[in-house]
Design a protein around this motif. Structure first.
Motif, PDB file in Angstrom:
ATOM      1  N   PHE A  63       0.853  -1.208   0.000  1.00 13.69           N
ATOM      2  CA  PHE A  63       0.000   0.000   0.000  1.00 13.69           C
ATOM      3  C   PHE A  63       0.883   1.250   0.000  1.00 13.69           C
ATOM      4  O   PHE A  63       0.586   2.224  -0.677  1.00 13.69           O
ATOM      5  CB  PHE A  63      -0.911   0.068   1.244  1.00 13.69           C
ATOM      6  CG  PHE A  63      -1.901  -1.069   1.406  1.00 13.69           C
ATOM      7  CD1 PHE A  63      -2.268  -1.875   0.332  1.00 13.69           C
ATOM      8  CD2 PHE A  63      -2.477  -1.330   2.654  1.00 13.69           C
ATOM      9  CE1 PHE A  63      -3.184  -2.916   0.500  1.00 13.69           C
ATOM     10  CE2 PHE A  63      -3.402  -2.358   2.825  1.00 13.69           C
ATOM     11  CZ  PHE A  63      -3.747  -3.153   1.749  1.00 13.69           C
ATOM     12  N   GLU A  81      -7.264  -4.398   4.608  1.00 13.69           N
ATOM     13  CA  GLU A  81      -7.982  -3.438   3.780  1.00 13.69           C
ATOM     14  C   GLU A  81      -9.268  -2.994   4.504  1.00 13.69           C
ATOM     15  O   GLU A  81      -9.595  -1.810   4.546  1.00 13.69           O
ATOM     16  CB  GLU A  81      -8.310  -4.104   2.439  1.00 13.69           C
ATOM     17  CG  GLU A  81      -8.683  -3.137   1.361  1.00 13.69           C
ATOM     18  CD  GLU A  81      -8.986  -3.833   0.037  1.00 13.69           C
ATOM     19  OE1 GLU A  81      -8.746  -5.051  -0.099  1.00 13.69           O
ATOM     20  OE2 GLU A  81      -9.474  -3.136  -0.851  1.00 13.69           O
ATOM     21  N   CYS A  84      -8.555  -0.631   7.397  1.00 16.40           N
ATOM     22  CA  CYS A  84      -8.340   0.744   6.923  1.00 16.40           C
ATOM     23  C   CYS A  84      -9.680   1.377   6.582  1.00 16.40           C
ATOM     24  O   CYS A  84      -9.939   2.528   6.917  1.00 16.40           O
ATOM     25  CB  CYS A  84      -7.409   0.762   5.711  1.00 16.40           C
ATOM     26  SG  CYS A  84      -5.727   0.286   6.123  1.00 16.40           S
ATOM     27  N   LYS A  85     -10.540   0.597   5.914  1.00 19.88           N
ATOM     28  CA  LYS A  85     -11.856   1.117   5.523  1.00 19.88           C
ATOM     29  C   LYS A  85     -12.669   1.523   6.755  1.00 19.88           C
ATOM     30  O   LYS A  85     -13.225   2.612   6.806  1.00 19.88           O
ATOM     31  CB  LYS A  85     -12.609   0.032   4.720  1.00 19.88           C
ATOM     32  CG  LYS A  85     -13.457   0.584   3.597  1.00 19.88           C
ATOM     33  CD  LYS A  85     -14.091  -0.535   2.774  1.00 19.88           C
ATOM     34  CE  LYS A  85     -13.224  -0.971   1.596  1.00 19.88           C
ATOM     35  NZ  LYS A  85     -13.805  -2.156   0.892  1.00 19.88           N
ATOM     36  N   GLY A  88     -11.614   4.674   8.076  1.00 23.94           N
ATOM     37  CA  GLY A  88     -11.770   5.807   7.164  1.00 23.94           C
ATOM     38  C   GLY A  88     -10.524   6.151   6.362  1.00 23.94           C
ATOM     39  O   GLY A  88     -10.365   7.252   5.869  1.00 23.94           O
ATOM     40  N   VAL A  89      -9.616   5.178   6.252  1.00 23.98           N
ATOM     41  CA  VAL A  89      -8.384   5.400   5.491  1.00 23.98           C
ATOM     42  C   VAL A  89      -8.477   4.610   4.181  1.00 23.98           C
ATOM     43  O   VAL A  89      -8.808   3.424   4.204  1.00 23.98           O
ATOM     44  CB  VAL A  89      -7.151   4.897   6.291  1.00 23.98           C
ATOM     45  CG1 VAL A  89      -5.860   5.144   5.516  1.00 23.98           C
ATOM     46  CG2 VAL A  89      -7.096   5.551   7.655  1.00 23.98           C
ATOM     47  N   GLY A  90      -8.210   5.250   3.062  1.00 24.48           N
ATOM     48  CA  GLY A  90      -8.267   4.553   1.775  1.00 24.48           C
ATOM     49  C   GLY A  90      -6.968   3.810   1.497  1.00 24.48           C
ATOM     50  O   GLY A  90      -5.903   4.253   1.912  1.00 24.48           O
ATOM     51  N   VAL A  91      -7.060   2.649   0.866  1.00 27.30           N
ATOM     52  CA  VAL A  91      -5.835   1.952   0.460  1.00 27.30           C
ATOM     53  C   VAL A  91      -5.909   1.652  -1.025  1.00 27.30           C
ATOM     54  O   VAL A  91      -6.983   1.528  -1.589  1.00 27.30           O
ATOM     55  CB  VAL A  91      -5.610   0.611   1.210  1.00 27.30           C
ATOM     56  CG1 VAL A  91      -5.445   0.850   2.684  1.00 27.30           C
ATOM     57  CG2 VAL A  91      -6.729  -0.366   0.935  1.00 27.30           C
ATOM     58  N   GLN A  92      -4.730   1.542  -1.635  1.00 23.90           N
ATOM     59  CA  GLN A  92      -4.682   1.253  -3.062  1.00 23.90           C
ATOM     60  C   GLN A  92      -3.615   0.215  -3.370  1.00 23.90           C
ATOM     61  O   GLN A  92      -2.523   0.245  -2.799  1.00 23.90           O
ATOM     62  CB  GLN A  92      -4.350   2.532  -3.828  1.00 23.90           C
ATOM     63  CG  GLN A  92      -5.511   3.509  -3.895  1.00 23.90           C
ATOM     64  CD  GLN A  92      -5.185   4.648  -4.819  1.00 23.90           C
ATOM     65  OE1 GLN A  92      -4.165   5.306  -4.659  1.00 23.90           O
ATOM     66  NE2 GLN A  92      -6.034   4.868  -5.805  1.00 23.90           N
TER      67      GLN A  92
END
Ligand code: PRP
Ligand code: ZN
Ligand code: MG
Length: 225
Positions: A63, A81, A84-85, A88-92
């Motif tokens: 990430f 994942e 994080c969701k 409230g944190v986005g991951v890619q």
């Protein structure tokens, strides 16, 4: 972020995915002189380095773009994942392919002698797990409230030790459940190993190497079918 000219691949140091991650790379023609103690291994015939780390650290490394590729169980990836969701944190990351090893399932289990008829029986139960987010998602979908007891290992001992009335942990052969007097009552997630890539561009040469490896992996997997 890693901007080295060499491709960095993170794999599990020791555990259910280590051996097969190593042999997959070997089958793809990557020559590596493995040394048990050394946590970084350099390929002799490709511009590629292997980082041997704890499996739980692999999603974060990808990430954050610290490594280019990671071989990881979908269970660990999805758990982190989701975490994080929920925070409230986005991951890619990019999912390159599912791999044909590391099959296991995440299941809820109870002491063998405790009767069970449906998920409703677990209402307000304390459940020990290392996968709080996957468990929370499942229980929310089922609309059954529960209490979480977070353990990072030896989860199967929780009922006997009086820490929790049920557990939610990985099952592969089922031997650990059996040895601890537990029985599987719900399968909440099916997992296999997968190969992921960071989202940040790798540059032409490294991307070409990734594409070559991916083609070889697909060849190896087809040969195994
Ligand atoms: C998992 C899980 C169980 C065991 C189940 O641990 O936590 O303890 O495997 O396998 P079985 O059904 O074949 O007995 P593992 O050490 O593989 O993973 P971890 O180190 O990432 O927790
Ligand atoms: Zn682990
Ligand atoms: Mg374990």
């Amino acid at each position: 972020m890693s901007n080295s000219k060499r491709l960095r691949v993170a794999i599990q140091k020791s555990g259910r995915l280590s051996k097969e991650s190593q042999s997959l790379l070997k089958l793809c023609g990557v020559k590596i002189n493995w040394n048990e103690q050394r946590l970084i291994a350099y390929s002799e015939n490709m511009p590629l380095d292997i980082l041997r780390v704890r499996d739980d650290d692999i999603p974060g490394l990808v990430f954050d773009g610290v490594v280019d590729l990671g071989i990881i169980g979908e269970n660990v990836l999805e758990e982190q994942e989701l975490g994080c969701k929920f925070a409230g944190v986005g991951v890619q990351y990019k999912m390159l392919t599912r791999l044909d090893f590391g099959a296991c399932r995440l299941s809820i289990a109870l002491p063998r002698d405790v009767p069970y008829s449906s998920i409703e029986d677990l209402k307000d139960a304390r459940i020990a797990t290392s996968y709080p987010n996957l468990l929370k998602r499942y229980m929310q979908q089922q609309n059954v409230p529960f209490k979480n007891c977070l353990l990072t290992g030896s989860v199967e001992v929780a009922p006997t030790a009086g820490l929790a009335s049920a557990i939610c942990d990985l099952v592969s052969s089922g031997a650990t459940l059996e040895a601890n007097g537990l029985r599987e009552v719900e399968v909440i997630y099916q997992s296999k190993a997968c190969l992921i890539q960071r989202v940040a561009e790798l540059g032409e040469e490294k991307q070409a190497l990734v594409d070559k490896l991916l083609t070889r992996i697909q060849g190896v997997q087809q040969a195994n079918e």
